[in-house]
Design an enzyme around this catalytic site. Structure first.
Site, PDB file in Angstrom:
ATOM      1  N   CYS A  45      -7.507  -2.539   5.651  1.00  0.00           N
ATOM      2  CA  CYS A  45      -6.066  -2.541   5.930  1.00  0.00           C
ATOM      3  C   CYS A  45      -5.299  -3.625   5.178  1.00  0.00           C
ATOM      4  CB  CYS A  45      -5.811  -2.631   7.435  1.00  0.00           C
ATOM      5  SG  CYS A  45      -6.351  -4.156   8.232  1.00  0.00           S
ATOM      6  N   HIS A  91      -4.552  -5.524  12.650  1.00  0.00           N
ATOM      7  CA  HIS A  91      -4.229  -4.474  11.680  1.00  0.00           C
ATOM      8  C   HIS A  91      -3.054  -4.975  10.852  1.00  0.00           C
ATOM      9  CE1 HIS A  91      -3.852  -0.704   9.711  1.00  0.00           C
ATOM     10  NE2 HIS A  91      -2.650  -0.454  10.208  1.00  0.00           N
ATOM     11  N   ASP A 121       2.948   1.833   6.369  1.00  0.00           N
ATOM     12  CA  ASP A 121       1.521   1.537   6.543  1.00  0.00           C
ATOM     13  C   ASP A 121       0.678   2.465   5.670  1.00  0.00           C
ATOM     14  OD1 ASP A 121      -1.004   0.905   7.360  1.00  0.00           O
ATOM     15  OD2 ASP A 121      -0.687   1.282   9.483  1.00  0.00           O
TER      16      ASP A 121
END
Length: 692
Positions: free
Chosen positions: A283, A341, A364
């Protein structure tokens, strides 16, 4: 600065001899210095200038200068006028001022519309008379968004914000767990040679461009569209994207995600491999590369870490976790909570939604769920998350669950639920980004998290009314805390507090369980268990102290590993069970990096860096390895090896570093030994490069 002419239709004597793109002045005026050595780089809505040098002179009374800009197959013509009037913000225009004309040359000031598309443009010049036209292809330029311009949808009002979110090539990533936050520098690398060109290439190979290039070119004026396209292109799940994600198994056929320290190396590898995906990302790597591309294209962006981020697979904004009656976390639920995250916030107006949704938008690129059939997420207005506007595009319910979901923990015995706890506070406890002008974290939790409500029509409200009743109030309570900062090679101290609020004594069975876990997944097999019978008096509080010896975890845990610890307390007679859990990351002994003369070095000068690790463990370490590498500083990885590293002894490596480009670089050092399953310690050291 002086360009020869690429092509022309002048078959006779060439009237136009040279074109000066005034790169130095234009780049300074457009805040694009250092972005490219190949192209002139300018920002939309702001004039730039070119100088034309004529071999035979130019007659302004008989000859008209008409410019034509090309983006793919689309073009627009506009005449250069002698005028001091303002440029037209809605169309291409060109001005000539009287002071800029000589017998042999003329300087033309060109301005694009405020809402021009981002991309590589080609510029053509037509010299026209009443009876003839001579045309020249004079060169190309790159046009970017303009956060300095008030009418641009990415306008940002404060220079300090633009400095941090556009021009800075240095970032800090926050990782670990909410109770033990770690940080590491990241080089966004927008001033590295070839990075801007890689970002433009990314747009050219997107599915949107390959299927209908003119439509794609037309829509590139919109930062909402750009962010949505680029978000999907950072991962390779649906396209010729940059990165392949991998979260487990061997990384020998690529680069371990924890070993990256900057975006430029990744982008260079992607381009040089003919747009084959780079292995591997997780991530923070996906987010950091996206942040680089957005900053290059002129869209203010920052990397954001959500601690205890929920991954809600069924869109009910509630996360279910299951535990055994002895405290072992069970891999039953498809939902999960990531210890952290990382995503990106991009700054833009949302004319598609209304001014109340302007500002920071979550984008994202980590491939978790599909949005519009493609692995991407956002842009989602942060204010829509805070105000629970779940129908607001894009992907608001998913982002909302990531930062504010309820966690329902269920204790199972023989397939039956024997205990239940609802935690409304765990998810999104911290939401960090780098502060402006400082490496300290700025907590954004209040910008995401509005007042919680258990009534109404939100996804959470509907879910919570549909499931069984809230946990019943209990006279028996338990809490679990880990003392200090757990460190690799040391004992882990745990304190369990049991409270009996009833009027009678209780006989209790206390079960503790510790499991290794990845930051983004469920816990693995337990490596330590303990159980104990205790007696507690009415209205009493017991504090039970437990220790996980280093011998129990040294072969399992390494630096930055995550641990899930749970306690289940059972009333032996009443069969009532209560639960508490805590997750934390392991700290590790530090690697030291010292650069002669300090951490600011000049380009093309050689410097010495001293890297060392001292064995603070109480035992000898076998086959110790210290490695050093740094993109843009070292050609190859350097290593030092010792067969035995005694307690208190040091392993060292001296390396010579040289920077060939300006900006921020990162030196990475790692330490490992044969007694540990993976790297024991990892260090990231920021190096600032100044021009000669």
């Amino acid at each position: 600065c002086w360009n020869g002419l690429g092509s022309c239709t002048d078959t006779g004597n060439r009237q136009l001899k040279l074109v000066n793109f005034e790169a130095h002045d234009n780049h300074a005026a457009h805040d694009t210095e250092g972005l490219s050595k190949q192209h002139l780089v300018v920002r939309r809505g702001r004039p730039f200038k070119i100088q034309l040098l004529f071999g035979q002179g130019w007659n302004p009374h008989a000859q008209i200068l008409v410019l034509e800009v090309w983006l793919g197959d689309m073009s627009e013509k506009f005449q250069a006028h002698f005028s001091g009037d303002q440029f037209d913000p809605e169309r291409w225009s060109a001005r000539i001022f009287s002071d800029d004309v000589t017998l042999q040359s003329v300087t033309i000031h060109i301005c694009s519309p405020v809402l021009s598309s981002v991309g590589l443009y080609h510029l053509q010049l037509h010299i026209m008379t009443s009876s003839s036209r001579i045309s020249y292809l004079v060169g190309s330029f790159v046009l970017l968004c303009n956060p300095w311009l008030k009418d641009d949808p990415v306008y940002m009002p404060l220079d300090a914000q633009i400095g941090e979110y556009i021009t800075s090539d240095y970032g800090v990533l926050f990782m670990g767990s909410h109770s033990n936050v770690s940080r590491r520098p990241w080089s966004f690398g927008q001033y590295e040679p070839g990075v801007l060109e890689a970002c433009l290439q990314l747009l050219q190979v997107s599915p949107q461009h390959l299927s209908d290039k003119n439509r794609d070119y037309s829509r590139r004026a919109d930062p909402v569209y750009l962010s949505r396209v680029i978000c999907a292109m950072v991962n390779c799940n649906d396209d010729l994207g940059i990165l392949t994600g991998k979260w487990s198994g061997s990384y020998k056929d690529g680069v371990r995600p924890t070993d990256w320290s900057g975006s430029a190396d990744i982008l260079h590898r992607w381009v040089s491999s003919n747009c084959n995906p780079v292995r591997y990302g997780q991530c923070w790597v996906f987010a950091s590369v996206l942040c680089t591309v957005m900053r290059v294209l002129g869209i203010p962006s920052r990397v954001v870490t959500v601690f205890n981020a929920a991954h809600d697979t069924d869109s009910n904004t509630t996360i279910e976790e299951y535990y055994s009656s002895t405290g072992e976390k069970l891999n039953i639920s498809k939902d999960s909570i990531w210890n952290f995250h990382v995503w990106v916030e991009c700054w833009m107006r949302r004319p598609d939604l209304g001014p109340e949704f302007d500002g920071w938008q979550v984008v994202d690129p980590t491939p978790q769920e599909r949005s519009g059939g493609i692995f991407r997420c956002g842009p989602c207005p942060v204010v829509a998350v805070q105000q629970h506007c779940f129908s607001t595009p894009y992907d608001t319910p998913f982002i909302y669950a990531s930062v504010d979901a309820d966690v329902v923990r269920l204790i199972l015995r023989n397939g039956q639920v024997v205990g239940r706890k609802v935690d409304s506070e765990q998810v999104g406890q911290l939401i960090y980004t780098k502060s402006i002008g400082s490496d300290k974290p700025q907590n954004l939790a209040r910008t995401y998290k509005g007042k919680k409500s258990k009534t109404g029509s939100s996804p959470r409200s509907l879910m919570m009314s549909a499931v069984s009743h809230e946990e019943a109030s209990s006279d028996l309570e338990v809490s679990l805390n880990v003392d200090g900062e757990p460190t690799v090679g040391e004992n882990i101290a745990i304190c369990v507090t049991v409270t009996n609020r009833s009027g009678g004594p209780r006989d209790l069975m206390v079960h503790l369980d510790a499991q290794l876990k990845e930051y983004n997944s469920s816990a693995q097999q337990s490596f330590w268990k303990e159980q104990k019978e205790v007696h507690i008096q009415p209205d009493d509080v017991l504090k039970l102290r437990h220790t996980i010896p280093s011998s129990e975890h040294e072969s399992v845990l390494a630096g930055d590993d995550m641990v899930n610890v749970a306690v289940v307390v059972k009333d032996v007679r009443a069969k009532e069970r209560v639960l508490d859990t805590q997750e934390f990351s392991m700290s590790s002994p530090q690697i030291t990096i010292e650069i002669e003369g300090g951490d600011s070095i000049e380009m093309r000068k050689e410097y010495t860096a001293q890297v060392s690790f001292t064995n603070t463990f109480p035992k000898t370490l076998n086959r110790a390895v210290l490695t050093v590498e740094g993109f843009g500083l070292l050609q190859d990885k350097q290593e030092a090896r010792l067969t035995l590293l005694q307690p208190g002894d040091k392993i060292e490596k001296k390396v010579s570093i040289t920077a060939t480009s300006p900006g921020t670089k990162v030196l990475i050092a790692t330490f490992s030994h044969s007694n540990s399953p993976s790297v024991v310690s990892r260090c990231f050291h920021k190096v600032s490069i100044t021009r000669e």
